[in-house]
Scaffold this motif. Structure first.
Motif, PDB file in Angstrom:
ATOM      1  N   ARG A 184       1.350  -5.936   5.461  1.00 57.15           N
ATOM      2  CA  ARG A 184       0.022  -6.776   5.518  1.00 57.15           C
ATOM      3  C   ARG A 184      -1.123  -5.990   5.918  1.00 57.15           C
ATOM      4  O   ARG A 184      -2.069  -6.181   5.268  1.00 57.15           O
ATOM      5  N   LEU A 185      -0.910  -5.266   6.865  1.00 57.24           N
ATOM      6  CA  LEU A 185      -2.114  -4.539   7.572  1.00 57.24           C
ATOM      7  C   LEU A 185      -2.662  -3.485   6.578  1.00 57.24           C
ATOM      8  O   LEU A 185      -3.652  -3.172   6.430  1.00 57.24           O
ATOM      9  N   PHE A 186      -1.550  -2.708   6.017  1.00 59.39           N
ATOM     10  CA  PHE A 186      -1.943  -1.448   5.158  1.00 59.39           C
ATOM     11  C   PHE A 186      -2.354  -2.009   3.716  1.00 59.39           C
ATOM     12  O   PHE A 186      -2.432  -0.825   2.800  1.00 59.39           O
ATOM     13  N   LYS A 187      -1.791  -3.135   3.255  1.00 64.44           N
ATOM     14  CA  LYS A 187      -1.821  -3.360   2.045  1.00 64.44           C
ATOM     15  C   LYS A 187      -0.992  -2.760   1.088  1.00 64.44           C
ATOM     16  O   LYS A 187      -1.350  -2.048   0.023  1.00 64.44           O
ATOM     17  N   VAL A 188       0.047  -2.590   1.333  1.00 65.62           N
ATOM     18  CA  VAL A 188       1.189  -1.724   0.534  1.00 65.62           C
ATOM     19  C   VAL A 188       2.533  -2.756   0.223  1.00 65.62           C
ATOM     20  O   VAL A 188       2.806  -3.702   0.931  1.00 65.62           O
ATOM     21  N   GLY A 189       3.306  -2.019  -0.466  1.00 66.19           N
ATOM     22  CA  GLY A 189       4.531  -2.959  -1.007  1.00 66.19           C
ATOM     23  C   GLY A 189       5.622  -1.815  -1.550  1.00 66.19           C
ATOM     24  O   GLY A 189       5.403  -0.719  -1.583  1.00 66.19           O
ATOM     25  N   GLY A 190       6.799  -2.319  -1.869  1.00 66.63           N
ATOM     26  CA  GLY A 190       7.830  -1.556  -2.372  1.00 66.63           C
ATOM     27  C   GLY A 190       8.486  -0.901  -1.374  1.00 66.63           C
ATOM     28  O   GLY A 190       8.268  -0.710  -0.337  1.00 66.63           O
ATOM     29  N   SER A 191       9.553  -0.172  -1.874  1.00 67.47           N
ATOM     30  CA  SER A 191      10.561   0.633  -0.945  1.00 67.47           C
ATOM     31  C   SER A 191      10.256   2.343  -1.366  1.00 67.47           C
ATOM     32  O   SER A 191       9.568   2.760  -2.376  1.00 67.47           O
ATOM     33  N   THR A 192      10.458   3.070  -0.229  1.00 72.04           N
ATOM     34  CA  THR A 192      10.566   4.440  -0.233  1.00 72.04           C
ATOM     35  C   THR A 192      12.069   5.150   0.055  1.00 72.04           C
ATOM     36  O   THR A 192      13.204   4.269   0.507  1.00 72.04           O
ATOM     37  N   LEU A 193      12.259   6.292  -0.550  1.00 71.42           N
ATOM     38  CA  LEU A 193      13.487   7.137  -0.132  1.00 71.42           C
ATOM     39  C   LEU A 193      13.193   7.353   1.344  1.00 71.42           C
ATOM     40  O   LEU A 193      12.238   7.219   1.980  1.00 71.42           O
ATOM     41  N   SER A 194      14.481   7.813   1.985  1.00 68.94           N
ATOM     42  CA  SER A 194      14.536   8.381   3.488  1.00 68.94           C
ATOM     43  C   SER A 194      13.822   9.646   3.634  1.00 68.94           C
ATOM     44  O   SER A 194      13.699  10.492   2.484  1.00 68.94           O
ATOM     45  N   ALA A 195      13.379  10.194   4.437  1.00 70.96           N
ATOM     46  CA  ALA A 195      12.692  11.415   4.458  1.00 70.96           C
ATOM     47  C   ALA A 195      14.017  12.549   4.303  1.00 70.96           C
ATOM     48  O   ALA A 195      13.572  13.419   3.182  1.00 70.96           O
ATOM     49  N   PRO A 196      15.259  12.453   4.657  1.00 71.53           N
ATOM     50  CA  PRO A 196      16.273  13.602   4.186  1.00 71.53           C
ATOM     51  C   PRO A 196      16.294  13.426   2.499  1.00 71.53           C
ATOM     52  O   PRO A 196      16.347  14.290   1.847  1.00 71.53           O
ATOM     53  N   GLU A 197      16.384  11.982   1.983  1.00 74.94           N
ATOM     54  CA  GLU A 197      16.335  12.120   0.362  1.00 74.94           C
ATOM     55  C   GLU A 197      15.205  12.560   0.034  1.00 74.94           C
ATOM     56  O   GLU A 197      15.288  13.023  -1.045  1.00 74.94           O
ATOM     57  N   TRP A 230      -6.397   6.146  -0.374  1.00 71.68           N
ATOM     58  CA  TRP A 230      -6.313   6.941  -1.702  1.00 71.68           C
ATOM     59  C   TRP A 230      -5.480   6.060  -2.491  1.00 71.68           C
ATOM     60  O   TRP A 230      -4.531   5.400  -2.284  1.00 71.68           O
ATOM     61  N   ASN A 231      -5.849   6.359  -3.824  1.00 75.93           N
ATOM     62  CA  ASN A 231      -4.910   5.708  -4.906  1.00 75.93           C
ATOM     63  C   ASN A 231      -4.027   6.270  -5.254  1.00 75.93           C
ATOM     64  O   ASN A 231      -3.663   7.185  -5.974  1.00 75.93           O
ATOM     65  N   ASP A 232      -2.985   6.077  -4.430  1.00 81.58           N
ATOM     66  CA  ASP A 232      -1.708   6.802  -4.209  1.00 81.58           C
ATOM     67  C   ASP A 232      -0.501   6.716  -5.212  1.00 81.58           C
ATOM     68  O   ASP A 232      -0.724   6.202  -6.168  1.00 81.58           O
ATOM     69  N   ALA A 233       0.603   7.324  -4.807  1.00 79.19           N
ATOM     70  CA  ALA A 233       1.727   7.353  -5.536  1.00 79.19           C
ATOM     71  C   ALA A 233       2.483   5.922  -5.834  1.00 79.19           C
ATOM     72  O   ALA A 233       3.429   6.063  -6.607  1.00 79.19           O
ATOM     73  N   ARG A 234       2.172   5.223  -4.923  1.00 79.73           N
ATOM     74  CA  ARG A 234       3.009   3.792  -4.967  1.00 79.73           C
ATOM     75  C   ARG A 234       2.411   2.681  -5.711  1.00 79.73           C
ATOM     76  O   ARG A 234       1.338   2.177  -5.590  1.00 79.73           O
ATOM     77  N   LYS A 235       3.301   2.349  -6.652  1.00 85.56           N
ATOM     78  CA  LYS A 235       2.972   1.089  -7.599  1.00 85.56           C
ATOM     79  C   LYS A 235       2.448   0.036  -6.760  1.00 85.56           C
ATOM     80  O   LYS A 235       1.404  -0.834  -7.294  1.00 85.56           O
ATOM     81  N   GLU A 236       2.867  -0.477  -5.751  1.00 88.81           N
ATOM     82  CA  GLU A 236       2.697  -1.667  -4.862  1.00 88.81           C
ATOM     83  C   GLU A 236       1.566  -1.624  -3.956  1.00 88.81           C
ATOM     84  O   GLU A 236       1.427  -2.489  -3.111  1.00 88.81           O
ATOM     85  N   SER A 237       0.876  -0.553  -3.882  1.00 88.47           N
ATOM     86  CA  SER A 237      -0.238  -0.444  -3.273  1.00 88.47           C
ATOM     87  C   SER A 237      -1.224  -1.614  -3.636  1.00 88.47           C
ATOM     88  O   SER A 237      -1.392  -1.665  -4.798  1.00 88.47           O
ATOM     89  N   TYR A 238      -1.917  -2.162  -2.844  1.00 85.77           N
ATOM     90  CA  TYR A 238      -3.238  -3.161  -3.158  1.00 85.77           C
ATOM     91  C   TYR A 238      -4.336  -3.120  -2.501  1.00 85.77           C
ATOM     92  O   TYR A 238      -5.069  -4.195  -2.362  1.00 85.77           O
ATOM     93  N   PHE A 239      -4.821  -2.127  -1.912  1.00 85.54           N
ATOM     94  CA  PHE A 239      -6.025  -1.790  -1.092  1.00 85.54           C
ATOM     95  C   PHE A 239      -7.183  -1.331  -2.365  1.00 85.54           C
ATOM     96  O   PHE A 239      -6.811  -1.103  -3.491  1.00 85.54           O
TER      97      PHE A 239
END
Length: 295
Positions: A188-201, A71-80
């Motif tokens: 590398r496997l899923f072609k994503v990058g960048g950071s996320t918040l924690s689940a509680p955050e 999916w063309n998702d919410a992460r800027k650093e996705s590159y699939f």
């Protein structure tokens, strides 16, 4: 029933599960699969547990197919491919809602989005871009992108508070429960990058957006008879009168998996079977759950 729909000249497909016609408006549950899956693979991955929500005829379940497994998702650093080709998955979602509202008697204010992993990130994008079309969102194994990694439209719509249910395993080796960057092998496997918040955050983020200032309430869910003792579920609720609730289910000891009847492949980690994600989601949003689908 597998259906094809044209979205900006691109054929897109989705699978509809509907037990029978109804004279009354129905709930619609949109399900977004994880990376490298499609609708049918995700149905098997979840043990067809979401199908059961359509058994009584009061809900329709639609499993959408991503573009080349993503999916063309919410992460800027996705590159699939879905991101590189800028596939209009928001437009696809709009089109599915519009079509099923016309053909399956969907109540316009009873559309719920459920997503796992990359599909969860897609649901996060929908929450920020088309909140007016959703009545609630369930996000599994997909915490919010960090602010500098969050893809937002040029003109972000006014935020519509929504009930939000989050689930995440503490031993998730693909998408860390504690946030930050994914491991190098996973990037590398899923072609994503960048950071996320924690689940509680992530839960706190949605509680703030919903205007909830009350302290959270934490409880431990009961064990199911015969279930493995290696995982357990902690429930954190953010509730305040006049504001849509937010709930985080922390699945201690579980991996990048969906709680329910079918265990995920060993490489993804343990699967909790004390609860069924489909049942918990339906009960949280007030969707009628057939008795036999309850854990």
């Amino acid at each position: 029933m597998r259906t094809t729909i044209d979205v900006d000249g691109r054929p897109r497909t989705y699978t509809v599960i509907a037990n029978r016609d109804s004279s009354q408006p129905r709930d619609l549950v949109l399900v977004f699969h994880g990376s490298r899956q499609d609708a049918e693979a995700h149905r098997k991955f979840t043990g067809h547990s979401f199908d059961a929500l359509a058994e009584n005829g009061e809900a329709v379940v639609a499993y959408l197919d991503g573009h080349k497994g993503n999916w063309n998702d919410a992460r800027k650093e996705s590159y699939f491919p879905a991101r590189i080709e800028d596939v209009d998955d928001v437009g696809f979602t709009r089109a599915v809602i519009r079509q099923l509202t016309a053909t399956h008697r969907i109540a316009p204010d009873h559309v719920f989005a459920v997503g796992y992993s990359n599909g969860g990130q897609m649901v996060l994008r929908l929450v920020h871009e088309i909140p007016d079309l959703l009545a609630g969102a369930a996000v599994l194994s997909a915490p919010m992108p960090a602010p500098d990694n969050l893809l937002l439209p040029p003109a972000t719509p006014k935020y519509t508070p929504l009930p939000v249910l989050l689930m995440h395993g503490t031993q998730d080796r693909v998408v860390p429960y504690r946030g930050g960057a994914m491991a190098a092998w996973a990037r590398r496997l899923f072609k994503v990058g960048g950071s996320t918040l924690s689940a509680p955050e992530t839960a706190q983020y949605f509680a703030r957006r919903n205007g909830i200032s009350s302290a959270s309430q934490v409880s431990r869910l009961p064990r199911r008879n015969g279930a493995s003792g290696k995982t357990w579920v902690e429930q954190t609720d953010y509730r305040e009168a006049g504001h849509p609730p937010v709930r985080l289910l922390t699945v201690h000891g579980a991996g990048h998996t969906i709680p329910g009847p079918r265990r995920a492949p060993f490489i993804l980690g343990r699967t909790n079977q004390d609860i069924s994600a489909a049942t918990v989601i339906a009960e949280f949003f007030g969707i009628t759950v057939p008795a036999r689908s309850r854990p």
